[in-house]
Design a protein around this motif. Structure first.
Motif, PDB file in Angstrom:
ATOM      1  N   VAL A  99     -16.442   5.523  16.291  1.00 53.79           N
ATOM      2  CA  VAL A  99     -17.388   5.931  17.335  1.00 53.79           C
ATOM      3  C   VAL A  99     -18.542   6.676  16.665  1.00 53.79           C
ATOM      4  N   PRO A 100     -19.776   6.155  16.728  1.00 53.06           N
ATOM      5  CA  PRO A 100     -20.883   6.699  15.924  1.00 53.06           C
ATOM      6  C   PRO A 100     -21.637   7.842  16.578  1.00 53.06           C
ATOM      7  N   TRP A 101     -20.953   8.698  17.315  1.00 53.64           N
ATOM      8  CA  TRP A 101     -21.643   9.783  18.005  1.00 53.64           C
ATOM      9  C   TRP A 101     -22.001  10.899  17.034  1.00 53.64           C
ATOM     10  N   ASN A 102     -23.124  11.558  17.310  1.00 55.38           N
ATOM     11  CA  ASN A 102     -23.590  12.672  16.482  1.00 55.38           C
ATOM     12  C   ASN A 102     -23.018  13.969  17.044  1.00 55.38           C
ATOM     13  N   GLU A 103     -22.128  14.591  16.296  1.00 55.38           N
ATOM     14  CA  GLU A 103     -21.487  15.817  16.766  1.00 55.38           C
ATOM     15  C   GLU A 103     -22.408  17.029  16.685  1.00 55.38           C
ATOM     16  N   SER A 104     -23.482  16.928  15.915  1.00 56.09           N
ATOM     17  CA  SER A 104     -24.348  18.088  15.675  1.00 56.09           C
ATOM     18  C   SER A 104     -25.697  17.970  16.358  1.00 56.09           C
ATOM     19  N   ALA A 105     -25.793  17.166  17.405  1.00 56.80           N
ATOM     20  CA  ALA A 105     -27.085  16.925  18.056  1.00 56.80           C
ATOM     21  C   ALA A 105     -27.389  17.957  19.134  1.00 56.80           C
ATOM     22  N   GLY A 106     -27.135  19.220  18.856  1.00 54.30           N
ATOM     23  CA  GLY A 106     -27.470  20.292  19.785  1.00 54.30           C
ATOM     24  C   GLY A 106     -26.806  20.122  21.135  1.00 54.30           C
ATOM     25  N   ALA A 107     -27.616  20.269  22.197  1.00 50.47           N
ATOM     26  CA  ALA A 107     -27.085  20.163  23.557  1.00 50.47           C
ATOM     27  C   ALA A 107     -26.617  18.754  23.878  1.00 50.47           C
ATOM     28  N   ASP A 108     -27.053  17.766  23.092  1.00 51.48           N
ATOM     29  CA  ASP A 108     -26.625  16.385  23.311  1.00 51.48           C
ATOM     30  C   ASP A 108     -25.449  15.994  22.416  1.00 51.48           C
ATOM     31  N   ALA A 402     -22.805  11.385   8.847  1.00 52.25           N
ATOM     32  CA  ALA A 402     -21.865  10.363   9.313  1.00 52.25           C
ATOM     33  C   ALA A 402     -22.447   9.574  10.478  1.00 52.25           C
ATOM     34  N   ALA A 403     -23.160  10.254  11.377  1.00 50.63           N
ATOM     35  CA  ALA A 403     -23.769   9.555  12.510  1.00 50.63           C
ATOM     36  C   ALA A 403     -24.857   8.593  12.041  1.00 50.63           C
ATOM     37  N   GLN A 404     -25.601   8.968  10.997  1.00 54.12           N
ATOM     38  CA  GLN A 404     -26.654   8.093  10.479  1.00 54.12           C
ATOM     39  C   GLN A 404     -26.070   6.897   9.729  1.00 54.12           C
ATOM     40  N   LEU A 405     -25.041   7.141   8.911  1.00 53.90           N
ATOM     41  CA  LEU A 405     -24.423   6.046   8.164  1.00 53.90           C
ATOM     42  C   LEU A 405     -23.704   5.069   9.092  1.00 53.90           C
ATOM     43  N   ALA A 406     -23.195   5.562  10.213  1.00 55.14           N
ATOM     44  CA  ALA A 406     -22.415   4.716  11.119  1.00 55.14           C
ATOM     45  C   ALA A 406     -23.241   3.585  11.714  1.00 55.14           C
ATOM     46  N   ILE A 407     -24.550   3.749  11.786  1.00 57.17           N
ATOM     47  CA  ILE A 407     -25.396   2.682  12.328  1.00 57.17           C
ATOM     48  C   ILE A 407     -26.091   1.905  11.212  1.00 57.17           C
ATOM     49  N   VAL A 483     -19.077   1.480   7.376  1.00 61.97           N
ATOM     50  CA  VAL A 483     -20.433   0.929   7.354  1.00 61.97           C
ATOM     51  C   VAL A 483     -20.265  -0.588   7.290  1.00 61.97           C
ATOM     52  N   PRO A 484     -20.413  -1.300   8.399  1.00 60.35           N
ATOM     53  CA  PRO A 484     -20.069  -2.727   8.438  1.00 60.35           C
ATOM     54  C   PRO A 484     -20.928  -3.581   7.501  1.00 60.35           C
ATOM     55  N   PHE A 485     -20.290  -4.599   6.930  1.00 60.70           N
ATOM     56  CA  PHE A 485     -21.012  -5.601   6.152  1.00 60.70           C
ATOM     57  C   PHE A 485     -21.766  -6.537   7.096  1.00 60.70           C
ATOM     58  N   GLU A 486     -22.928  -6.985   6.664  1.00 58.66           N
ATOM     59  CA  GLU A 486     -23.696  -7.988   7.395  1.00 58.66           C
ATOM     60  C   GLU A 486     -24.272  -8.989   6.395  1.00 58.66           C
ATOM     61  N   PRO A 487     -23.846 -10.267   6.422  1.00 51.99           N
ATOM     62  CA  PRO A 487     -22.821 -10.824   7.316  1.00 51.99           C
ATOM     63  C   PRO A 487     -21.427 -10.287   6.989  1.00 51.99           C
ATOM     64  N   SER A 488     -20.490 -10.562   7.885  1.00 52.49           N
ATOM     65  CA  SER A 488     -19.145 -10.007   7.756  1.00 52.49           C
ATOM     66  C   SER A 488     -18.461 -10.500   6.486  1.00 52.49           C
ATOM     67  N   LEU A 489     -17.545  -9.685   5.993  1.00 50.42           N
ATOM     68  CA  LEU A 489     -16.773 -10.029   4.802  1.00 50.42           C
ATOM     69  C   LEU A 489     -15.806 -11.177   5.068  1.00 50.42           C
TER      70      LEU A 489
END
Length: 611
Positions: A99-108, A402-407, A483-489
């Motif tokens: 789940v690529p959510w940013n845990e440190s995004a302040g109020a969000d 982690a949130a940046q690498l996840a996308i 960090v997914p491969f594109e195209p898939s492995l």
């Protein structure tokens, strides 16, 4: 350990009984460690031993048999390695839903913090339509942390018992539907929701499940439980607090001046409420030790080693209320914070006592836990705010990176290497912190300043999982990032290579031996997570090198009795065929090659067999 603390082994709960097998499983956690995920897979496949571990052959059977059936949902940046760097960690990318959510995004900021397991089991016998279900939830992550946790398990579809009451629980079906809609990889669970609505769950006698919620961001109806009138006693247990939630709970109406409000947490969390300008007046304060959330994996305790109850960290989360109409307990993953009850993904169960027996069940363990805690005088607490430590700065940076690498994506370079490409620079905002990334089992190299891409060092294992590390003033924090491969492995080729090297010819022969004979010869490669570089070298004494080549009559008899065994031998030999290179030529490898040649001839002669 006191008798009021029943020991619940979640591995025992999810391990199928003889004659049954795991059809699919959904595991949700905030954080995880590779050894615990491996233990879960071993348990789901029936390969786990009494120590919570298993053999190398057993783990390979689990990995190959459960791929596509088991998914582990977890927060980005919260997966860590085991005692040593194992190539097996690279293969977990087929089981992870990050789940690529940013845990440190302040109020969000928000976290995937829900902790539960949902398992469907079916008979090994083909043609049967029977099914069994297991559902567990609580406060425990998939880590080796030994802190106090709380959990609740239910089984459905199987035989009941004298001490249980059957109950349908709509919340389980809603949970499956919501997850199927949230994550494409979990779409099958939407289809299973209708079956879950008709499941009769075995609830402990004296208790009733009043509600089960998977709270997701954006749910407008979610909140801290609504106040209960005529409170006689309220107990809140949480290792993390904030002033808002503590104040909200403190406003619940009391029946009279004898009503008790008790708050069990950690000393630092209580001081944190004061540091935010909050108040703790009106609560009886109790404290246990801090949970070891970032603890390194460690060996299990020996038989003569024990941990005193007051030294165990607190990680349980619950709210218990005694009121005019009965007793109610909320338990699950939410801490006593507004973020937990309004923004994070959390799973919470509401239990109500139906009689004195149920009341004793709810109250007994809680009282024993409170007895282990220290009473705290709020005047002795230090509410001053200290500067962030190096560890705090690294943890905050990890959340953002982690949130940046996840996308991001992994792609092949023209020269055949691997590059991570991100839409924005994933370096921490703190310029003194450096980011290092590498393939699993490969070298880590520093991410260049100002760059949105980074070429990884060659020599590791291709995987959607990437090893990451942040460093600051000699202190480091590491994790495994998807960090997914594109195209898939081509995961079939990758898995065959890794598993073939992981086992070697000897263990493959042992695996085939157990399939053909129905019993193991005892040579399954030792514990799956033993470091082979540290294992003592000793001569092997195994019967697998003398495994007789099967006759057509034997294979035909097995084909008529249980053709799935022949299919399993096919899969083992296909792993070997697809691998490149492999172990050095020896007697076991030569025997395996001869076996494969004979097996192809036999299989081609079976009725309806694929060529």
């Amino acid at each position: 350990m006191k008798s009021q603390f029943p020991h619940l082994s979640f591995l025992d709960c999810i391990r199928p009984e003889p004659g049954w097998q795991t059809d699919c499983a959904l595991v949700s956690t905030y954080s995880a460690q590779v050894p615990v995920i491996a233990a879960v897979l071993l348990a789901l496949s029936g390969e786990v031993d009494e120590t919570g571990s298993g053999s190398r052959v057993g783990l390979v059977r689990a990995l190959t048999g459960l791929r596509g059936k088991v998914h582990v949902v977890l927060q980005s940046g919260r997966l860590t390695q085991g005692r040593h760097d194992s190539a097996i960690a690279a293969l977990l990318d087929q089981f992870l839903v990050q789940v690529p959510w940013n845990e440190s995004a302040g109020a969000d900021g928000k976290s995937w913090h829900a902790k539960f397991m949902l398992v469907r089991q079916v008979p090994e016998e083909r043609g049967s339509t029977a099914e069994r279900w297991v559902f567990m939830l609580g406060s425990r992550n998939l880590t080796l942390d030994t802190s106090w946790d709380i959990g609740f398990s239910l089984k459905g579809g199987g035989p009941g018992g004298r001490d249980v009451t059957p109950q349908r629980i709509e919340g389980v079906a809603r949970l499956a539907t919501d997850l199927g809609a949230q994550f494409p990889a979990l779409a099958r669970w939407t289809e299973l929701a209708s079956a879950l609505r008709s499941v009769a769950w075995s609830v402990p006698r004296g208790l009733s499940v009043a509600d089960l919620q998977l709270m997701l961001p954006g749910d407008v109806t979610r909140s801290l439980p609504k106040p209960i009138p005529q409170l006689q006693r309220l107990v809140a247990v949480s290792p993390f607090l904030d002033k808002g939630a503590v104040a909200d709970l403190g406003r619940w109406p009391r029946r009279d001046e004898h009503t008790r409000f008790q708050l069990l947490s950690t000393r630092s969390a209580l001081e944190g409420v004061l540091g935010e300008g909050g108040k703790l007046a009106g609560y009886e304060l109790l404290a246990l030790a801090e949970p070891e959330l970032e603890s390194a994996p460690h060996a299990p305790l020996s038989d003569d080693e024990a941990i005193e109850a007051d030294r165990i960290g607190l990680h349980a989360k619950m709210i218990y209320a005694e009121h005019a109409t009965g007793n109610t307990l909320w338990l699950g993953s939410p801490n006593l914070t507004r973020r937990a009850w309004t923004r994070n993904a959390e799973c919470v169960l509401k239990l109500e006592a139906q009689d004195k027996y149920g009341t004793d069940l709810l109250r007994g363990g809680l009282e024993a836990l409170l007895d282990c805690a220290d009473t705290i005088d709020d005047e002795a607490l230090d509410g001053s705010v200290s500067a962030p430590s190096i560890e705090d700065r690294l943890a905050s940076a990890r959340n953002a990176v982690a949130a940046q690498l996840a996308i991001g994506k992994q792609r092949r370079t023209p020269s055949g290497g691997v590059v991570i490409q991100c839409g924005q620079v994933p370096r921490p905002a703190d310029a003194k912190i450096t980011l290092h990334c590498g393939q699993m089992r490969g070298a880590l190299t520093e991410w260049p300043d100002g760059a949105t891409s980074h070429v990884l060092a060659a020599g590791g294992v291709d995987s959607d999982c990437v090893h990451c590390r942040l460093e600051l003033e000699g202190v480091a924090i590491s994790w495994v990032q998807v960090v997914p491969f594109e195209p898939s492995l081509d995961v079939e080729q990758r898995d065959a290579q890794v598993l073939s090297e992981y086992l070697g010819s000897r263990q493959m022969l042992s695996w085939i031996h157990s399939v053909l004979t129905g019993y193991t010869d005892g040579d399954e490669g030792g514990r799956w997570d033993d470091d082979p570089s540290r294992a003592p070298k000793r001569p092997h004494k195994s019967r697998v090198t003398h495994l007789e080549l099967p006759t057509l009559e034997q294979a035909l008899r097995m084909w008529l009795k249980d053709r799935s065994r022949l299919d399993e031998v096919d899969r083992i030999l296909e792993l070997r065929r697809r691998s490149i290179g492999g172990d050095q030529a020896d007697a076991e490898r030569e025997h395996l090659d001869r076996f494969a040649t004979t097996w192809r001839v036999i299989r081609s002669g079976l009725p309806g067999a694929a060529s």
